[in-house]
Design a protein around this motif. Structure first.
Motif, mmCIF file in Angstrom:
data_model
loop_
_atom_site.group_PDB
_atom_site.id
_atom_site.type_symbol
_atom_site.label_atom_id
_atom_site.label_comp_id
_atom_site.label_asym_id
_atom_site.label_seq_id
_atom_site.Cartn_x
_atom_site.Cartn_y
_atom_site.Cartn_z
ATOM 1 N N ASP A 30 0.810 -1.219 0.000
ATOM 2 C CA ASP A 30 0.000 0.000 0.000
ATOM 3 C C ASP A 30 0.845 1.270 0.000
ATOM 4 O OD1 ASP A 30 -2.327 -1.504 0.015
ATOM 5 O OD2 ASP A 30 -2.453 -1.530 2.200
ATOM 6 N N LYS A 31 2.169 1.117 -0.020
ATOM 7 C CA LYS A 31 3.058 2.276 -0.041
ATOM 8 C C LYS A 31 3.310 2.716 -1.474
ATOM 9 C CE LYS A 31 5.474 1.074 4.216
ATOM 10 N NZ LYS A 31 6.773 0.720 4.808
ATOM 11 N N ALA A 32 3.397 4.026 -1.678
ATOM 12 C CA ALA A 32 3.682 4.568 -3.001
ATOM 13 C C ALA A 32 5.155 4.362 -3.339
ATOM 14 C CB ALA A 32 3.346 6.051 -3.037
ATOM 15 N N THR A 33 5.435 4.260 -4.625
ATOM 16 C CA THR A 33 6.807 4.155 -5.107
ATOM 17 C C THR A 33 7.046 5.278 -6.113
ATOM 18 O OG1 THR A 33 6.141 2.610 -6.844
ATOM 19 C CG2 THR A 33 6.916 1.652 -4.768
ATOM 20 N N GLU A 34 8.290 5.444 -6.509
ATOM 21 C CA GLU A 34 8.650 6.527 -7.424
ATOM 22 C C GLU A 34 7.795 6.490 -8.685
ATOM 23 O OE1 GLU A 34 12.865 6.802 -8.117
ATOM 24 O OE2 GLU A 34 13.281 6.407 -6.008
ATOM 25 N N GLY A 35 7.270 7.648 -9.037
ATOM 26 C CA GLY A 35 6.436 7.775 -10.220
ATOM 27 C C GLY A 35 4.947 7.678 -9.950
ATOM 28 N N ASP A 36 4.548 7.178 -8.768
ATOM 29 C CA ASP A 36 3.127 7.087 -8.428
ATOM 30 C C ASP A 36 2.547 8.475 -8.183
ATOM 31 O OD1 ASP A 36 3.345 4.352 -8.548
ATOM 32 O OD2 ASP A 36 3.241 4.035 -6.379
ATOM 33 N N LEU A 37 1.275 8.651 -8.515
ATOM 34 C CA LEU A 37 0.553 9.891 -8.259
ATOM 35 C C LEU A 37 -0.211 9.722 -6.958
ATOM 36 C CD1 LEU A 37 -0.169 12.664 -9.478
ATOM 37 C CD2 LEU A 37 -2.141 11.555 -10.534
ATOM 38 N N ILE A 38 -0.001 10.632 -6.001
ATOM 39 C CA ILE A 38 -0.666 10.541 -4.707
ATOM 40 C C ILE A 38 -1.482 11.805 -4.435
ATOM 41 C CG2 ILE A 38 1.071 8.987 -3.728
ATOM 42 C CD1 ILE A 38 2.226 11.425 -2.203
ATOM 43 N N THR A 39 -2.429 11.696 -3.512
ATOM 44 C CA THR A 39 -3.197 12.855 -3.051
ATOM 45 C C THR A 39 -3.097 12.907 -1.535
ATOM 46 O OG1 THR A 39 -5.257 11.608 -2.881
ATOM 47 C CG2 THR A 39 -4.834 12.717 -4.972
ATOM 48 N N HIS A 84 3.489 7.864 5.081
ATOM 49 C CA HIS A 84 2.693 6.844 4.396
ATOM 50 C C HIS A 84 1.227 6.851 4.839
ATOM 51 C CE1 HIS A 84 6.082 5.178 2.326
ATOM 52 N NE2 HIS A 84 6.703 4.801 3.431
ATOM 53 N N ILE A 85 0.976 7.135 6.098
ATOM 54 C CA ILE A 85 -0.403 7.095 6.593
ATOM 55 C C ILE A 85 -1.206 8.324 6.181
ATOM 56 C CG2 ILE A 85 0.165 5.619 8.550
ATOM 57 C CD1 ILE A 85 0.017 8.117 10.337
ATOM 58 N N ASN A 86 -0.547 9.332 5.568
ATOM 59 C CA ASN A 86 -1.237 10.587 5.256
ATOM 60 C C ASN A 86 -1.541 10.794 3.775
ATOM 61 O OD1 ASN A 86 -1.309 11.379 7.935
ATOM 62 N ND2 ASN A 86 0.670 12.381 7.814
ATOM 63 N N TYR A 87 -1.330 9.812 2.934
ATOM 64 C CA TYR A 87 -1.651 9.989 1.522
ATOM 65 C C TYR A 87 -2.446 8.808 0.997
ATOM 66 C CZ TYR A 87 2.292 6.845 0.485
ATOM 67 O OH TYR A 87 3.135 5.773 0.424
ATOM 68 N N SER A 88 -3.072 9.038 -0.147
ATOM 69 C CA SER A 88 -3.745 7.973 -0.893
ATOM 70 C C SER A 88 -3.102 7.900 -2.265
ATOM 71 C CB SER A 88 -5.229 8.287 -1.062
ATOM 72 O OG SER A 88 -5.871 8.373 0.176
ATOM 73 N N ILE A 89 -2.995 6.718 -2.794
ATOM 74 C CA ILE A 89 -2.446 6.552 -4.136
ATOM 75 C C ILE A 89 -3.574 6.745 -5.136
ATOM 76 C CG2 ILE A 89 -1.317 4.983 -5.751
ATOM 77 C CD1 ILE A 89 -0.037 3.616 -3.279
ATOM 78 N N GLU A 91 -2.914 7.020 -8.620
ATOM 79 C CA GLU A 91 -2.575 6.243 -9.823
ATOM 80 C C GLU A 91 -1.168 5.684 -9.682
ATOM 81 O OE1 GLU A 91 -1.794 7.303 -14.469
ATOM 82 O OE2 GLU A 91 -3.495 8.288 -13.482
ATOM 83 N N ARG A 92 -1.033 4.425 -9.972
ATOM 84 C CA ARG A 92 0.280 3.780 -9.953
ATOM 85 C C ARG A 92 1.038 4.146 -11.223
ATOM 86 N NH1 ARG A 92 2.235 1.581 -5.218
ATOM 87 N NH2 ARG A 92 0.557 0.561 -4.118
ATOM 88 N N ARG A 93 2.338 4.247 -11.118
ATOM 89 C CA ARG A 93 3.199 4.576 -12.253
ATOM 90 C C ARG A 93 2.938 3.641 -13.427
ATOM 91 N NH1 ARG A 93 8.947 3.500 -10.467
ATOM 92 N NH2 ARG A 93 7.910 1.537 -10.084
ATOM 93 N N ASP A 94 2.721 2.368 -13.145
ATOM 94 C CA ASP A 94 2.527 1.369 -14.185
ATOM 95 C C ASP A 94 1.083 1.282 -14.663
ATOM 96 O OD1 ASP A 94 5.218 0.762 -13.911
ATOM 97 O OD2 ASP A 94 4.817 -0.787 -12.412
ATOM 98 N N GLY A 95 0.180 1.971 -13.964
ATOM 99 C CA GLY A 95 -1.225 1.780 -14.303
ATOM 100 C C GLY A 95 -1.838 2.992 -14.808
#
Length: 95
Positions: A30-39, A84-89, A91-95
């Protein structure tokens, strides 16, 4: 008897703190990785950003300049660190 009650209270408090910390941990998937779009929320605003570094243990570094209205929002910095507990993903970089 008072010492025993104090010791029991301290042990209970430590256990509750440990349990609380366990609940706040985010699963690896559930953690974002480089390139992911978060809010996330920043200064009372809903913000979107792209993750530029995910090498920190408890947070990510992200770039907020991807928002079309970044300059109108009067945010102090182009990048920020978000736990990590303060954002939502969004869009994934690959998706």
């Amino acid at each position: 008897m008072a010492d025993e009650n104090l010791r029991k209270s301290l042990v209970d408090a430590a256990f509750k703190k440990s349990s609380s910390e366990e609940e706040q941990k985010v699963k690896e998937e559930d953690k974002a990785t480089e390139g992911d779009l978060i809010t996330f929320q920043k200064d009372g605003q809903q913000v979107e950003a792209v993750v530029t570094s995910s090498k920190l243990q408890n947070s990510v570094v992200c770039d907020m300049t991807i928002m079309d209205d970044f300059h109108e929002r009067n945010l102090d910095f182009e990048k920020t660190v978000v736990a990590h507990i303060n954002y939502s993903i969004k869009e994934r970089r690959d998706g």
